[in-house]
Design a protein around this motif. Structure first.
Motif, short mmCIF file in Angstrom:
data_model
loop_
_atom_site.label_atom_id
_atom_site.label_comp_id
_atom_site.label_asym_id
_atom_site.label_seq_id
_atom_site.Cartn_x
_atom_site.Cartn_y
_atom_site.Cartn_z
N PHE A 156 1.10 -1.37 -0.12
CA PHE A 156 -0.11 -0.28 0.43
C PHE A 156 1.27 1.88 -0.66
N LEU A 186 -8.16 3.27 -0.43
CA LEU A 186 -7.42 4.00 -1.60
C LEU A 186 -8.37 5.16 -1.66
N ILE A 210 -6.51 -3.18 -0.68
CA ILE A 210 -5.85 -2.22 -1.14
C ILE A 210 -6.08 -1.57 -2.28
#
Length: 477
Positions: free
Chosen positions: A112, A151, A146
Motif C-alpha cells: 500500500f 485507497l 488495497i
C-alpha cells in the motif's frame, strides 16, 4: 489546474470500469488536461510492457488513451494467477509467488505504501488522475483490500459507481454497494450497457437521488468496442469466416489479447479448440502464450493435440506459436525453474531449444521479419517470458529494445510454421494483411482488405461515451 482524483468503481467485475476509464482518459485529454490512469492492483494474465517492466494490458491501453507512454507506476501491483497460487508483480518486477488465499488475506501495508508513492508521483506530473477500481469495492469477505475503498479514502477521491444494467438488478446492486460501504461514499453512478427506453428508469433515478443523494452521471447504451478485452471477461466464443483460425485453449493461456483483432475481420473465422478434433479444417493453428509453459506442453501431449497438430502440419496447415507456444513448437524445453519439470520434448516442428532460468525478459520491441514469405516487413510488439530460446532459422531481427538500438534475433520458422516472442504481432496490420492474403491465395478466395487503428478505436469509444455522459459534472461537481 489540479483536479480532484476521479475513482471509477463497479458493482461487479465486468461492469465496464476499464472501458469507461479508457473513454474518460481520451475525452479529458482531448479537452486539454494532462491525465494519467491508475489502477492500484489488477489481476490479469493479459500483461503488457511499460516504462519499468510488466503491467496490466488494460492500463497500457489507458495510458495510450491519455497520449502517454505506459509506466508501471500506473499499475503498481499486478496479480497473475497460476493454479492455486498468485504471482505478484510490483512496479513491473517479480515480487513473489504466494498461496492465493493467503495473499488475499495478508497484511499489505508495504504494498500500500508503494501504491501511494506511485500515485503521488503521477499526481505531481498530472492535472488529473482517473483511477479504476478492482472487482467490486463491497467484497466484505476480502480482508485488506488495497485497490478500492482504502485507497479512495487515503487520496480523498471523487467516487463514481458503474453498474452493468444489461445484467439486471442494477438499482439493487447500487443500493447494496452503497449500504455495505457508506451511504456518503459515492457522489453518483453510471448505468452501462443499456438497451431499451431510458424513460423507464426515471422512477429509479429519482429514488437513488432522494434516498442516497446519488447523482446520475449518465446511462450509456450497449456498445461493442473494438479494443482488446480483459482475459477474465473474454467469452471464448468463436465466429465464422472464409479463413479458419483455430487457437488452442490452453489451461494456462496468457495474453489472449494477441488474437482479439481476428474478431474485427469479417473474412476470418475463429474457434478456441478444447479438443484435438476441433482443429480439423483449420487453415491456421495457433498455440498461444502460457503462464505455465511446461504444464501446457504436457497437456498437449496428454490430450492428443500433439498428434493432431503434426498430422495437420504435414497436410499443409500453417502452425504459429506465440511466446510459450513458440517454446512448445521447438525440440525441447528444459525447465528446472518455473515448473521444475526438467527436460520435456517439444512438438519438434521448429528447430529451436529453450532453457528456463530465473530471469524474466520484459521488453518493448521493434524488428524486421526474416521469414522468406514476409521478408523485410517491419513489426513492433513486446515480450514477457522466462526462458532463452536458440534457433537456427530466426523469424525476425530485433533492432530496438526498450528504446535502445540492439541487434539480436527472435523466433524460428519453417515453410508452414513460425514461432516468435512478439506479443501484439497481429496488430501489425501490414504483416497481418500479407499473412491472411497468403492463405486467401492458397484457398483461391478474394484478397482481404481491412484497416485497424488503435487510435481510431479509442477515439470512437470516446466519441460514443461523450454523447451519453455528463462530463462536466463528472469533472467538476
Amino acid at each position: 489546474m489540479k483536479y480532484r482524483p476521479i475513482f471509477i468503481m463497479g458493482t461487479s467485475s465486468g461492469a465496464g470500469k476499464t472501458t469507461i476509464v479508457t473513454a474518460l482518459c481520451r475525452i479529458l485529454t482531448r479537452r486539454g488536461l494532462n491525465v494519467s490512469p491508475f489502477k492500484a492492483q489488477n489481476m490479469s494474465l493479459n500483461a503488457g510492457v511499460g516504462i519499468g517492466g510488466e503491467m496490466a494490458y488494460a492500463q497500457v491501453l489507458q495510458a495510450k488513451a491519455c497520449g502517454k507512454v505506459p509506466d508501471v507506476r500506473m499499475n503498481p501491483v499486478l496479480l497473475k494467477p497460476e493454479k492455486n497460487r498468485t504471482q505478484v508483480i510490483v512496479n513491473g518486477k517479480y515480487y513473489g509467488t504466494f498461496d492465493a488465499k493467503n495473499y488475499m488475506n495478508s497484511d499489505k501495508d508495504i504494498l500500500f505504501k508503494i501504491i501511494l508513492n506511485d500515485f503521488e508521483y503521477l499526481s505531481k506530473k498530472s492535472d488529473l488522475i482517473i483511477i479504476e477500481g478492482a472487482g467490486s469495492p463491497a467484497e466484505i469477505n476480502i480482508k485488506n483490500d488495497i485497490a478500492n475503498v482504502r485507497l479512495a479514502r487515503e487520496i480523498s477521491s471523487k467516487n463514481i459507481l458503474v453498474s452493468d444494467i444489461d445484467r439486471g438488478g442494477a438499482f439493487a446492486s447500487i443500493v447494496g454497494t452503497a449500504e455495505l460501504i457508506d451511504k456518503n461514499f459515492f457522489s453518483g453512478y453510471i448505468f452501462n450497457k443499456f438497451r431499451g427506453d431510458i424513460e423507464l428508469l426515471n422512477d429509479g433515478l429519482k429514488f437513488l437521488k432522494e434516498k442516497y443523494n446519488l447523482k446520475h452521471y449518465g446511462t450509456v447504451p450497449y456498445y461493442e468496442n473494438c479494443l482488446p478485452q480483459e482475459d477474465s471477461l473474454w467469452s471464448w466464443n468463436g465466429k465464422g469466416g472464409k479463413i479458419k483460425i483455430s487457437i488452442i485453449k490452453l489451461p494456462h493461456i496468457a495474453n489472449s489479447t494477441d488474437f482479439q483483432i481476428f474478431f474485427k475481420i469479417r473474412e476470418v473465422g475463429v474457434n478456441f479448440a478444447s479438443y484435438p478434433e476441433e482443429l480439423d479444417g483449420a487453415d491456421v493453428i495457433i498455440i498461444p502464450g502460457s503462464k505455465l509453459t511446461a504444464y501446457d506442453l504436457i497437456y498437449l501431449k496428454r490430450e492428443g493435440f500433439e498428434e493432431k497438430i503434426k498430422e495437420l502440419y504435414k497436410d499443409g496447415t500453417k502452425i504459429v506459436g506465440i511466446c510459450g507456444g513458440y517454446q512448445m513448437l521447438g525440440k525441447y524445453i528444459i525447465d528446472y525453474y518455473e515448473t521444475k519439470r526438467g527436460r520435456i520434448e517439444g512438438l519438434g516442428i521448429l528447430d529451436s531449444k529453450t532453457i528456463f532460468d530465473k530471469r524474466k525478459i520484459v521488453s518493448l520491441l521493434k524488428g524486421k521479419i526474416l521469414h522468406q514469405e514476409f521478408y523485410g516487413q517491419g513489426i513492433t510488439g513486446y515480450e514477457i517470458h522466462l526462458g532463452r530460446t536458440i534457433s537456427k532459422k530466426p523469424f525476425a531481427l530485433i533492432y530496438n529494445e526498450n528504446g535502445r538500438d540492439v541487434e539480436r534475433f527472435d523466433g524460428s520458422y519453417e515453410k508452414n510454421a513460425f514461432g516468435t516472442y512478439f506479443h501484439d504481432l497481429f496488430y501489425n496490420t501490414n504483416f497481418l494483411t500479407k499473412f491472411l492474403n497468403s492463405i486467401a491465395k492458397e484457398k483461391g478466395i478474394d484478397k482481404i482488405n481491412f484497416y485497424y487503428s488503435l487510435e481510431n478505436e479509442i477515439n470512437k469509444l470516446a466519441d460514443f461515451f461523450e454523447r451519453y455522459l455528463d462530463i462536466d459534472s463528472i469533472l467538476n461537481d
